[in-house]
Each structure stands twice: as C-alpha cells, then as structure tokens.
Design a protein around this motif. Structure first.
Motif, PDB file in Angstrom:
ATOM      1  N   ALA A 138      42.229  41.617  48.083  1.00 46.73           N
ATOM      2  CA  ALA A 138      42.508  42.073  47.102  1.00 46.73           C
ATOM      3  C   ALA A 138      41.817  41.660  45.519  1.00 46.73           C
ATOM      4  O   ALA A 138      42.444  42.255  45.189  1.00 46.73           O
ATOM      5  CB  ALA A 138      43.703  40.266  47.385  1.00 46.73           C
ATOM      6  N   HIS A 139      40.823  41.005  45.453  1.00 51.11           N
ATOM      7  CA  HIS A 139      40.571  40.919  44.417  1.00 51.11           C
ATOM      8  C   HIS A 139      39.211  42.646  44.241  1.00 51.11           C
ATOM      9  O   HIS A 139      39.686  43.040  43.015  1.00 51.11           O
ATOM     10  CB  HIS A 139      38.219  39.895  44.487  1.00 51.11           C
ATOM     11  CG  HIS A 139      39.277  38.934  44.080  1.00 51.11           C
ATOM     12  ND1 HIS A 139      39.530  38.236  43.298  1.00 51.11           N
ATOM     13  CD2 HIS A 139      38.943  38.219  44.488  1.00 51.11           C
ATOM     14  CE1 HIS A 139      39.320  37.171  43.007  1.00 51.11           C
ATOM     15  NE2 HIS A 139      38.563  36.655  44.185  1.00 51.11           N
ATOM     16  N   ALA A 140      38.968  43.426  45.488  1.00 52.57           N
ATOM     17  CA  ALA A 140      38.372  44.438  44.918  1.00 52.57           C
ATOM     18  C   ALA A 140      40.174  45.531  44.700  1.00 52.57           C
ATOM     19  O   ALA A 140      39.656  46.496  43.555  1.00 52.57           O
ATOM     20  CB  ALA A 140      37.898  45.179  45.873  1.00 52.57           C
TER      21      ALA A 140
ATOM     22  N   ALA B  38      49.329  37.562  42.947  1.00 56.60           N
ATOM     23  CA  ALA B  38      50.068  38.569  42.279  1.00 56.60           C
ATOM     24  C   ALA B  38      48.699  39.887  43.218  1.00 56.60           C
ATOM     25  O   ALA B  38      48.808  41.187  43.338  1.00 56.60           O
ATOM     26  CB  ALA B  38      50.127  39.232  40.954  1.00 56.60           C
ATOM     27  N   MET B  39      47.768  39.033  43.164  1.00 58.58           N
ATOM     28  CA  MET B  39      46.363  40.431  43.792  1.00 58.58           C
ATOM     29  C   MET B  39      47.126  40.228  45.210  1.00 58.58           C
ATOM     30  O   MET B  39      46.229  41.276  45.946  1.00 58.58           O
ATOM     31  CB  MET B  39      45.685  39.686  43.893  1.00 58.58           C
ATOM     32  CG  MET B  39      44.476  38.560  44.172  1.00 58.58           C
ATOM     33  SD  MET B  39      42.782  38.253  44.007  1.00 58.58           S
ATOM     34  CE  MET B  39      42.250  36.545  44.793  1.00 58.58           C
ATOM     35  N   ILE B  40      46.712  39.421  45.868  1.00 61.80           N
ATOM     36  CA  ILE B  40      47.048  39.418  47.108  1.00 61.80           C
ATOM     37  C   ILE B  40      48.507  40.459  47.692  1.00 61.80           C
ATOM     38  O   ILE B  40      48.792  40.767  48.732  1.00 61.80           O
ATOM     39  CB  ILE B  40      47.462  37.746  48.239  1.00 61.80           C
ATOM     40  CG1 ILE B  40      46.426  36.871  47.382  1.00 61.80           C
ATOM     41  CG2 ILE B  40      48.085  38.499  49.432  1.00 61.80           C
ATOM     42  CD1 ILE B  40      45.481  37.226  47.922  1.00 61.80           C
TER      43      ILE B  40
ATOM     44  N   ASN C 221      43.182  41.034  53.137  1.00 62.82           N
ATOM     45  CA  ASN C 221      41.549  40.456  53.017  1.00 62.82           C
ATOM     46  C   ASN C 221      41.445  39.529  51.689  1.00 62.82           C
ATOM     47  O   ASN C 221      41.623  40.235  51.127  1.00 62.82           O
ATOM     48  CB  ASN C 221      39.844  40.416  53.150  1.00 62.82           C
ATOM     49  CG  ASN C 221      39.161  40.096  53.142  1.00 62.82           C
ATOM     50  OD1 ASN C 221      38.974  39.263  52.220  1.00 62.82           O
ATOM     51  ND2 ASN C 221      37.906  40.623  54.463  1.00 62.82           N
ATOM     52  N   HIS C 222      40.908  38.728  52.232  1.00 63.42           N
ATOM     53  CA  HIS C 222      41.223  37.942  50.091  1.00 63.42           C
ATOM     54  C   HIS C 222      40.208  38.224  49.059  1.00 63.42           C
ATOM     55  O   HIS C 222      40.400  38.998  47.341  1.00 63.42           O
ATOM     56  CB  HIS C 222      40.695  36.445  49.854  1.00 63.42           C
ATOM     57  CG  HIS C 222      40.434  35.365  48.650  1.00 63.42           C
ATOM     58  ND1 HIS C 222      41.449  35.133  48.045  1.00 63.42           N
ATOM     59  CD2 HIS C 222      39.653  35.899  47.927  1.00 63.42           C
ATOM     60  CE1 HIS C 222      41.339  34.599  46.700  1.00 63.42           C
ATOM     61  NE2 HIS C 222      39.878  34.525  46.957  1.00 63.42           N
ATOM     62  N   LEU C 223      39.257  38.933  50.030  1.00 64.01           N
ATOM     63  CA  LEU C 223      37.800  40.195  49.168  1.00 64.01           C
ATOM     64  C   LEU C 223      38.449  41.345  48.596  1.00 64.01           C
ATOM     65  O   LEU C 223      38.677  41.842  48.039  1.00 64.01           O
ATOM     66  CB  LEU C 223      36.767  40.340  49.517  1.00 64.01           C
ATOM     67  CG  LEU C 223      35.817  39.170  50.190  1.00 64.01           C
ATOM     68  CD1 LEU C 223      34.789  38.988  50.933  1.00 64.01           C
ATOM     69  CD2 LEU C 223      35.908  37.783  48.544  1.00 64.01           C
TER      70      LEU C 223
ATOM     71  N   VAL D 227      32.615  39.240  41.159  1.00 61.25           N
ATOM     72  CA  VAL D 227      32.004  38.148  41.262  1.00 61.25           C
ATOM     73  C   VAL D 227      32.559  36.850  41.261  1.00 61.25           C
ATOM     74  O   VAL D 227      33.198  36.690  39.958  1.00 61.25           O
ATOM     75  CB  VAL D 227      31.102  37.961  39.734  1.00 61.25           C
ATOM     76  CG1 VAL D 227      29.606  38.723  40.752  1.00 61.25           C
ATOM     77  CG2 VAL D 227      31.912  38.587  39.293  1.00 61.25           C
ATOM     78  N   SER D 228      32.492  36.127  42.817  1.00 64.58           N
ATOM     79  CA  SER D 228      33.449  35.031  42.660  1.00 64.58           C
ATOM     80  C   SER D 228      32.572  33.609  42.589  1.00 64.58           C
ATOM     81  O   SER D 228      30.991  33.314  42.906  1.00 64.58           O
ATOM     82  CB  SER D 228      34.483  34.929  43.449  1.00 64.58           C
ATOM     83  OG  SER D 228      33.579  34.996  44.427  1.00 64.58           O
ATOM     84  N   GLY D 229      33.581  31.901  43.301  1.00 64.49           N
ATOM     85  CA  GLY D 229      32.659  31.016  43.095  1.00 64.49           C
ATOM     86  C   GLY D 229      31.829  31.208  44.630  1.00 64.49           C
ATOM     87  O   GLY D 229      31.386  30.730  45.219  1.00 64.49           O
TER      88      GLY D 229
ATOM     89  N   THR E 106      40.661  35.564  38.255  1.00 65.43           N
ATOM     90  CA  THR E 106      41.012  34.564  39.053  1.00 65.43           C
ATOM     91  C   THR E 106      42.451  34.582  40.045  1.00 65.43           C
ATOM     92  O   THR E 106      42.648  34.946  40.349  1.00 65.43           O
ATOM     93  CB  THR E 106      40.949  33.029  38.297  1.00 65.43           C
ATOM     94  OG1 THR E 106      42.099  33.041  37.171  1.00 65.43           O
ATOM     95  CG2 THR E 106      39.955  32.476  37.421  1.00 65.43           C
ATOM     96  N   ASP E 107      41.483  33.127  41.261  1.00 69.55           N
ATOM     97  CA  ASP E 107      43.079  33.844  42.171  1.00 69.55           C
ATOM     98  C   ASP E 107      44.092  33.432  41.792  1.00 69.55           C
ATOM     99  O   ASP E 107      44.981  32.496  41.005  1.00 69.55           O
ATOM    100  CB  ASP E 107      42.151  32.421  43.407  1.00 69.55           C
ATOM    101  CG  ASP E 107      41.067  33.028  43.515  1.00 69.55           C
ATOM    102  OD1 ASP E 107      40.338  34.084  44.114  1.00 69.55           O
ATOM    103  OD2 ASP E 107      40.396  31.943  44.450  1.00 69.55           O
ATOM    104  N   ASN E 108      44.861  34.154  42.440  1.00 73.94           N
ATOM    105  CA  ASN E 108      46.934  34.471  42.182  1.00 73.94           C
ATOM    106  C   ASN E 108      46.937  34.675  43.353  1.00 73.94           C
ATOM    107  O   ASN E 108      46.796  36.103  44.406  1.00 73.94           O
ATOM    108  CB  ASN E 108      46.325  35.542  40.795  1.00 73.94           C
ATOM    109  CG  ASN E 108      46.551  36.560  40.959  1.00 73.94           C
ATOM    110  OD1 ASN E 108      47.045  37.146  41.050  1.00 73.94           O
ATOM    111  ND2 ASN E 108      44.840  36.900  40.466  1.00 73.94           N
TER     112      ASN E 108
HETATM  113 ZN    ZN Z   1      39.109  34.559  44.306  1.00 76.66          ZN
END
Ligand code: ZN
Ligand code: KG4
Length: 353
Positions: A121-123, A316-318, A117-119, A141-143, A312-314
């Motif tokens: 990954a940010h988390a 490495a987080m995934i 889940n993209h979120l 906090v993203s777009g 920002t999206d990348n």
């Molecule tokens: Zn994002």
C-alpha cells in the motif's frame, strides 16, 4: 468498465484508519474520504507502541472510524466494489481486528475481500497521488522498514536493498528517546534539527560508497548516544545540534544509498526508473524530501512523494492498493490468515552473502 469503489481499513500499527477511494478504468484515483484516528495519546506514556493497548484501541474505535469514512464519502456498503484491509505485516493483534472487520463487512455486503500488504500500500500510493507509471524505484522508509525496491507492476516488487539493522524511522525514534524528546520521535527530531547546527558533530555515514544498496543505522545511532553521554547534562542547543547533525548524516546516507540503488535498478531492469518514489512515515521529513529531489535529478529521473498525510499510515493507501488489485481481478478468500511478517519480496534481486 465502471469505476471501482473500495473501502480500505488500516490497523497494523498505531493508527486506526478507514477510507473510501475510487479508481477509474484508466487508473485515475480519487479519495472520497480518509479518516485517521491516531493512538499517540494512548502510547505516549510508554514512549512507544504497546501492542496490547494498540489492539484494544483498534477494537474500540474501528466501527466508528469506518462509519465516519462511509458517511464522509456519502456511500453505502452496497455501493462498494470491494473491501480492502491490511492483512500484515504488523502487530498481529491489530491486524486481526482490521482483517476480521473487513471479512464481516465483505460477508454481510456480499462484496469481495482484498487482502493488502501494508508495504504494498505504501509502495502504490504514488500512483494514486502522482499517476506514476511502472517500473519505478521505491525508497520505503518507515518505523519498521527501510528498503529500496523495483516496483515493476501490482504484485511485482523486487527488493534491491534493505537495512542490516535498524529502520530509519526507528533510528529517529531511538535518537528522540535518548534525548528525552516526546514520542513519536521522527517529527520532533526534525523540528529540533531546524534549530540546530548540522556541522557541530561529524557523525559517521554508514555504508556510504558501498556498491550494494543496503543501509545500516545502528553505528550512527550509537555515535549520537556516545556524544549525548559525553555532553550530559544537555542544553537545549546541544539537543538541537545533535538532532541537526544526526539528520544531516541520515540525509547523506539516503542520497548515497539511493544512487547505489538506481545503479542496481538500471543493471537489473535494463533501463532507468520512471520515477524515484518515496513512501512511508519518514517521507514526511522535509530535509529528506529536499535532498531526494536533488538525488532524483542526479540519477536522471523525477521525484514523486505523496503528501505527508498519505506517507504516514492511513486508510486511503489500503483502499487504493485494494482498487489496484481488484482492477487486475485479484481478490482473497474469507479464510485468509493475518500475517505478522509478510515481506514484499522474499527473494532479493540478487543473492547476497
Ligand atoms: Zn506504514
Ligand atoms: O509508515 P509509518 O506511519 O508507520 C510504520 O509503518 O512504521 O512510519 C512511522 C515512522 C516513525 O518511526 C516516525 O518517527 C517516522 O515514521 N516519521 C518521521 C517523520 N514523521 C514520521 N521520521 C523523520 N521525520 C519525520 N518528519
């Protein structure tokens, strides 16, 4: 147990990204490569992301981006422990491109697929960059998202608060657009704000003082629009002052809402967070980072914010979220469907009216 080595693929919005990350059994992470190809130039004539253009651009460059990430890391597909891809939420055309590519590599290399889940990954990024332990308070906090979450474990996220209308990044982007600043708006508004007077306009601080840790941005955005209309034609100084006053209002709102979130966290989990973690593209904003440093100490914890390139999206987080899931034996079948919508926690921490 040996280190896990994971390829991560990100295509949910306007960055085509791939990275290789390792995770030791003790939970230490290392980024071996991180390749991001931004589509900003493809979308800027339209003032925002055009989904069809995004999907086509992902198809065109993803193979090269992955090859580059593998070459930079100096590893072969057969060295990988798993292939992770963001399976949502996001623009469905792009998600399909990334997930299908990950499935193909998974099949060909006979390595497990991990749907991230993209979120999520940010988390989880702050565990890679700062080794943060569970449970922590996350401001995402993203777009597309503005949420406060209690992150209790991998796969265990409880939503504490959310926005009732616009996301904070979206508000930055819309304010930029109404002031004729170039896309993407967030960084540009921050740049202008540095040149302006944050006290020239007394914009509202929506939701400030409320007990529920929710956000609302549309009233603030409208107040900026009304002021801009009243002043038109705008001088350079007007634009800078509008940006500075808008950003000051956002900063105040964020500080107030995070404090409300920390109270909720303590009430529901019985103890305070190990850290206040900030993730998502808006976390790249210096004024917001500075303000949150103070907020973290006010609520008796420390602030952990990944460096801007990992906010920002990348890829490495995934890859990291994939490694975290793999370390718990979590893998996914090859017939898994991509998801345009995929809340981290479908049920909020308390039912709300
Ligand atoms: Zn994002
Ligand atoms: O996480 P992200 O890269 O993509 C999404 O998943 O949405 O976040 C992008 C958002 C955009 O709205 C962008 O304007 C905002 O983050 N952003 C910023 C800054 N840098 C990016 N907002 C405020 N200040 C910044 N410096």
């Amino acid at each position: 147990m040996a280190d896990l080595l994971v390829l991560g693929i990100e295509t949910t919005c306007d960055e085509t990204a791939a990275a290789v990350v390792s995770r030791s059994p003790s939970g230490a992470g290392d980024i071996l490569s991180n390749v991001v190809r931004s589509q900003i130039e493809d979308h800027s004539p339209y003032g925002g992301v055009v989904p069809e253009i995004a999907a086509r651009a992902h198809v065109e460059v993803l193979d090269h981006v992955i090859a580059q990430a593998m070459a930079d890391a100096g590893v072969a597909f057969s060295d990988l422990s798993g292939i992770a891809a963001a399976a949502g939420p996001g623009l469905i055309g792009g998600v399909i491109v990334g997930l299908t590519t990950a499935k193909s590599i998974s099949l060909a290399a006979r390595r497990p697929l991990v749907a991230v889940n993209h979120l999520e990954a940010h988390a989880l990024t702050a565990r890679l960059t700062d080794g943060v332990a569970f449970p922590y308070l996350l401001l995402l906090v993203s777009g597309g998202h503005t949420q406060l979450l209690a992150v209790e474990d991998v796969g265990k996220y409880r939503r504490i608060g959310t926005t009732l209308d616009d996301a904070i990044g979206e508000a930055f982007d819309k304010v930029a657009k109404m002031l004729s600043l170039p896309y993407p708006g967030g960084p540009e508004v921050e740049r202008q704000a540095a040149l302006g007077d944050p006290q020239r306009f007394a914009f509202p601080r929506p939701m400030a003082g409320r007990r529920e840790p929710d956000f609302s941005l549309s009233g603030l955005k409208t107040a900026v629009r009304l002021e801009a209309d009243r002043l038109a034609p705008l001088s350079d100084q007007d634009v800078a002052d509008l940006c500075a006053s808008f950003q000051a209002a956002v900063v105040d709102v964020i500080m107030d809402r995070v404090k409300a979130g920390a109270r909720f966290f303590r009430e529901r989990l019985g103890s305070g967070p190990t850290a206040l973690v900030v993730a998502g593209g808006v976390a790249a904003n210096g004024a917001i980072r500075n303000a949150l440093n103070k907020t973290a100490s006010d609520i008796g914890t420390r602030l952990a914010v990944p460096p801007p390139v990992l906010c920002t999206d990348n890829g490495a987080m995934i890859a990291w979220a994939g490694a975290e899931r793999l370390s718990r034996g979590l893998t996914d079948p090859l017939d898994l469907s991509p998801r345009a919508r995929w809340p981290l926690d479908p049920a909020p921490i308390t039912p709300r009216a």
